[in-house]
Design a protein around this motif. Structure first.
Motif, PDB file in Angstrom:
ATOM      1  N   THR A   1      -4.313   7.155  -8.053  1.00  0.00           N
ATOM      2  CA  THR A   1      -5.641   7.719  -8.252  1.00  0.00           C
ATOM      3  C   THR A   1      -5.523   8.957  -9.141  1.00  0.00           C
ATOM      4  OG1 THR A   1      -5.415   9.080  -6.275  1.00  0.00           O
ATOM      5  CG2 THR A   1      -6.416   6.897  -5.997  1.00  0.00           C
ATOM      6  N   LYS A   2      -6.662   9.522  -9.523  1.00  0.00           N
ATOM      7  CA  LYS A   2      -6.649  10.689 -10.405  1.00  0.00           C
ATOM      8  C   LYS A   2      -5.944  11.879  -9.775  1.00  0.00           C
ATOM      9  CE  LYS A   2     -10.337  10.400 -13.713  1.00  0.00           C
ATOM     10  NZ  LYS A   2     -11.508  11.061 -14.275  1.00  0.00           N
TER      11      LYS A   2
ATOM     12  N   LEU B   1      -2.043  11.925 -10.192  1.00  0.00           N
ATOM     13  CA  LEU B   1      -1.484  12.088 -11.530  1.00  0.00           C
ATOM     14  C   LEU B   1      -1.463  13.558 -11.912  1.00  0.00           C
ATOM     15  CD1 LEU B   1      -3.045   9.224 -13.680  1.00  0.00           C
ATOM     16  CD2 LEU B   1      -0.640   9.598 -13.204  1.00  0.00           C
ATOM     17  N   LYS B   2      -0.361  13.985 -12.499  1.00  0.00           N
ATOM     18  CA  LYS B   2      -0.238  15.358 -12.980  1.00  0.00           C
ATOM     19  C   LYS B   2       0.131  15.290 -14.456  1.00  0.00           C
ATOM     20  CE  LYS B   2       0.299  19.812 -12.377  1.00  0.00           C
ATOM     21  NZ  LYS B   2      -0.779  20.697 -12.099  1.00  0.00           N
ATOM     22  N   LEU B   3      -0.772  15.786 -15.318  1.00  0.00           N
ATOM     23  CA  LEU B   3      -0.588  15.741 -16.760  1.00  0.00           C
ATOM     24  C   LEU B   3      -0.101  17.111 -17.241  1.00  0.00           C
ATOM     25  CD1 LEU B   3      -1.045  13.773 -19.134  1.00  0.00           C
ATOM     26  CD2 LEU B   3      -3.306  14.739 -19.382  1.00  0.00           C
TER      27      LEU B   3
ATOM     28  N   SER C   1       0.815  -1.209   0.000  1.00  0.00           N
ATOM     29  CA  SER C   1       0.000   0.000   0.000  1.00  0.00           C
ATOM     30  C   SER C   1       0.852   1.264   0.000  1.00  0.00           C
ATOM     31  CB  SER C   1      -0.936   0.010   1.202  1.00  0.00           C
ATOM     32  OG  SER C   1      -0.185   0.009   2.392  1.00  0.00           O
ATOM     33  N   SER C   2       2.044   1.218   0.595  1.00  0.00           N
ATOM     34  CA  SER C   2       2.895   2.404   0.577  1.00  0.00           C
ATOM     35  C   SER C   2       3.555   2.594  -0.781  1.00  0.00           C
ATOM     36  CB  SER C   2       3.979   2.286   1.651  1.00  0.00           C
ATOM     37  OG  SER C   2       4.842   1.213   1.352  1.00  0.00           O
ATOM     38  N   ALA C   3       3.592   1.551  -1.616  1.00  0.00           N
ATOM     39  CA  ALA C   3       4.233   1.660  -2.922  1.00  0.00           C
ATOM     40  C   ALA C   3       3.287   2.208  -3.974  1.00  0.00           C
ATOM     41  CB  ALA C   3       4.741   0.288  -3.365  1.00  0.00           C
ATOM     42  N   VAL C   4       2.013   2.075  -3.775  1.00  0.00           N
ATOM     43  CA  VAL C   4       1.061   2.529  -4.778  1.00  0.00           C
ATOM     44  C   VAL C   4       1.001   4.040  -4.767  1.00  0.00           C
ATOM     45  CG1 VAL C   4      -1.350   2.482  -5.473  1.00  0.00           C
ATOM     46  CG2 VAL C   4      -0.269   0.416  -4.615  1.00  0.00           C
ATOM     47  N   GLY C   5       1.033   4.620  -5.973  1.00  0.00           N
ATOM     48  CA  GLY C   5       0.941   6.062  -6.094  1.00  0.00           C
ATOM     49  C   GLY C   5       2.226   6.789  -5.779  1.00  0.00           C
ATOM     50  N   GLY C   6       3.344   6.109  -5.915  1.00  0.00           N
ATOM     51  CA  GLY C   6       4.617   6.780  -5.694  1.00  0.00           C
ATOM     52  C   GLY C   6       4.887   7.092  -4.238  1.00  0.00           C
ATOM     53  N   GLY C   7       4.302   6.378  -3.315  1.00  0.00           N
ATOM     54  CA  GLY C   7       4.587   6.584  -1.905  1.00  0.00           C
ATOM     55  C   GLY C   7       3.528   7.392  -1.189  1.00  0.00           C
ATOM     56  N   GLY C   8       2.370   7.549  -1.790  1.00  0.00           N
ATOM     57  CA  GLY C   8       1.293   8.238  -1.106  1.00  0.00           C
ATOM     58  C   GLY C   8       1.199   9.703  -1.467  1.00  0.00           C
ATOM     59  N   ASP C   9       2.128  10.542  -0.976  1.00  0.00           N
ATOM     60  CA  ASP C   9       2.056  11.972  -1.193  1.00  0.00           C
ATOM     61  C   ASP C   9       2.616  12.397  -2.544  1.00  0.00           C
ATOM     62  OD1 ASP C   9       0.974  12.151   1.287  1.00  0.00           O
ATOM     63  OD2 ASP C   9       2.836  12.706   2.283  1.00  0.00           O
TER      64      ASP C   9
ATOM     65  N   GLU D   1      -4.565   6.826 -18.861  1.00  0.00           N
ATOM     66  CA  GLU D   1      -5.627   5.828 -18.694  1.00  0.00           C
ATOM     67  C   GLU D   1      -5.067   4.495 -18.198  1.00  0.00           C
ATOM     68  OE1 GLU D   1      -8.873   6.301 -18.842  1.00  0.00           O
ATOM     69  OE2 GLU D   1      -8.500   8.417 -19.275  1.00  0.00           O
ATOM     70  N   PHE D   2      -3.895   4.111 -18.684  1.00  0.00           N
ATOM     71  CA  PHE D   2      -3.266   2.861 -18.272  1.00  0.00           C
ATOM     72  C   PHE D   2      -2.954   2.873 -16.780  1.00  0.00           C
ATOM     73  CE2 PHE D   2       0.889   0.893 -17.366  1.00  0.00           C
ATOM     74  CZ  PHE D   2       0.536  -0.434 -17.494  1.00  0.00           C
ATOM     75  N   LEU D   3      -2.359   3.961 -16.283  1.00  0.00           N
ATOM     76  CA  LEU D   3      -1.996   4.043 -14.865  1.00  0.00           C
ATOM     77  C   LEU D   3      -3.228   4.015 -13.963  1.00  0.00           C
ATOM     78  CD1 LEU D   3       0.863   6.683 -15.019  1.00  0.00           C
ATOM     79  CD2 LEU D   3       1.096   4.232 -14.645  1.00  0.00           C
ATOM     80  N   LEU D   4      -4.311   4.629 -14.414  1.00  0.00           N
ATOM     81  CA  LEU D   4      -5.551   4.596 -13.632  1.00  0.00           C
ATOM     82  C   LEU D   4      -6.191   3.213 -13.665  1.00  0.00           C
ATOM     83  CD1 LEU D   4      -7.210   7.995 -14.546  1.00  0.00           C
ATOM     84  CD2 LEU D   4      -6.109   7.360 -12.412  1.00  0.00           C
ATOM     85  N   GLN D   5      -6.204   2.591 -14.841  1.00  0.00           N
ATOM     86  CA  GLN D   5      -6.867   1.300 -14.999  1.00  0.00           C
ATOM     87  C   GLN D   5      -6.155   0.190 -14.223  1.00  0.00           C
ATOM     88  OE1 GLN D   5      -7.188  -0.030 -19.081  1.00  0.00           O
ATOM     89  NE2 GLN D   5      -9.281  -0.678 -18.708  1.00  0.00           N
ATOM     90  N   VAL D   6      -4.832   0.219 -14.234  1.00  0.00           N
ATOM     91  CA  VAL D   6      -4.061  -0.813 -13.537  1.00  0.00           C
ATOM     92  C   VAL D   6      -4.078  -0.592 -12.035  1.00  0.00           C
ATOM     93  CG1 VAL D   6      -1.734  -1.766 -13.284  1.00  0.00           C
ATOM     94  CG2 VAL D   6      -2.647  -1.324 -15.526  1.00  0.00           C
ATOM     95  N   GLY D   7      -4.223   0.665 -11.596  1.00  0.00           N
ATOM     96  CA  GLY D   7      -4.305   0.939 -10.172  1.00  0.00           C
ATOM     97  C   GLY D   7      -3.009   1.404  -9.553  1.00  0.00           C
ATOM     98  N   PHE D   8      -2.100   1.961 -10.348  1.00  0.00           N
ATOM     99  CA  PHE D   8      -0.864   2.502  -9.800  1.00  0.00           C
ATOM    100  C   PHE D   8      -1.133   3.711  -8.921  1.00  0.00           C
ATOM    101  CE2 PHE D   8       1.314   0.361 -13.400  1.00  0.00           C
ATOM    102  CZ  PHE D   8       2.213  -0.354 -12.646  1.00  0.00           C
TER     103      PHE D   8
END
Length: 111
Positions: free
Chosen positions: A102-103, A106-108, A18-26, A93-100
Motif C-alpha cells: 500500500t502507499k 512505500l518509502k520514496l 497475505s503475510s508476504a504482501v508488503g514485505g511482511g506487513g510492518d 506506480e508499478f508496485l502500487l498497481q500490482v498490489g505488492f
C-alpha cells in the motif's frame, strides 16, 4: 498490465500469501536513487518480500520502463533490485498497481 508467476510456489506451504504482501506487513519497501558518474543514476528497490521472484519483476520492469536492471545480493539488506536511470516514479506506480504493498508501506527517497 498483468504479471503472472511473480512469486515462488511451494507445494507444501499453507498457501497464505497475505503475510508476504508488503514485505511482511510492518516492513517498508524503500525506493532509492544513487548518483553514478556524471548524469548517470541508479534506482534501487529494497524490502520486497523473499516469496516474490525478483528476477521476474526485473524482467518485466526492463521491458516496460526501457531500462536495464539486475538483482544484487546486498550483505545487509538481502536481495536488492537495481534499475538504470531514474525509475523511482515508474517503480512506485508499478508496485502500487500490482498490489505488492500500500502507499503507507512505500518509502520514496531521493534528491
Amino acid at each position: 498490465m498483468s504479471i503472472l508467476n511473480i512469486e515462488d510456489k511451494d507445494p507444501f506451504a499453507d498457501g497464505k500469501l497475505s503475510s508476504a504482501v508488503g514485505g511482511g506487513g510492518d516492513e517498508l519497501i524503500h525506493i532509492r536513487i544513487q548518483q553514478r558518474n556524471g548524469r548517470k543514476t541508479l534506482t534501487t528497490v529494497q524490502g520486497i518480500h523473499e516469496k516474490f521472484d525478483k528476477k521476474k519483476i526485473v524482467k518485466y520492469c526492463k521491458k516496460e520502463f526501457a531500462c536495464n536492471g539486475t538483482v544484487v545480493q546486498h550483505p545487509e539488506y538481502g536481495e536488492v533490485i537495481q534499475l538504470t536511470g531514474d525509475q523511482r516514479n515508474h517503480i512506485y506506480e508499478f508496485l502500487l498497481q500490482v498490489g505488492f504493498c500500500t502507499k503507507d508501506q512505500l518509502k520514496l527517497h531521493g534528491f
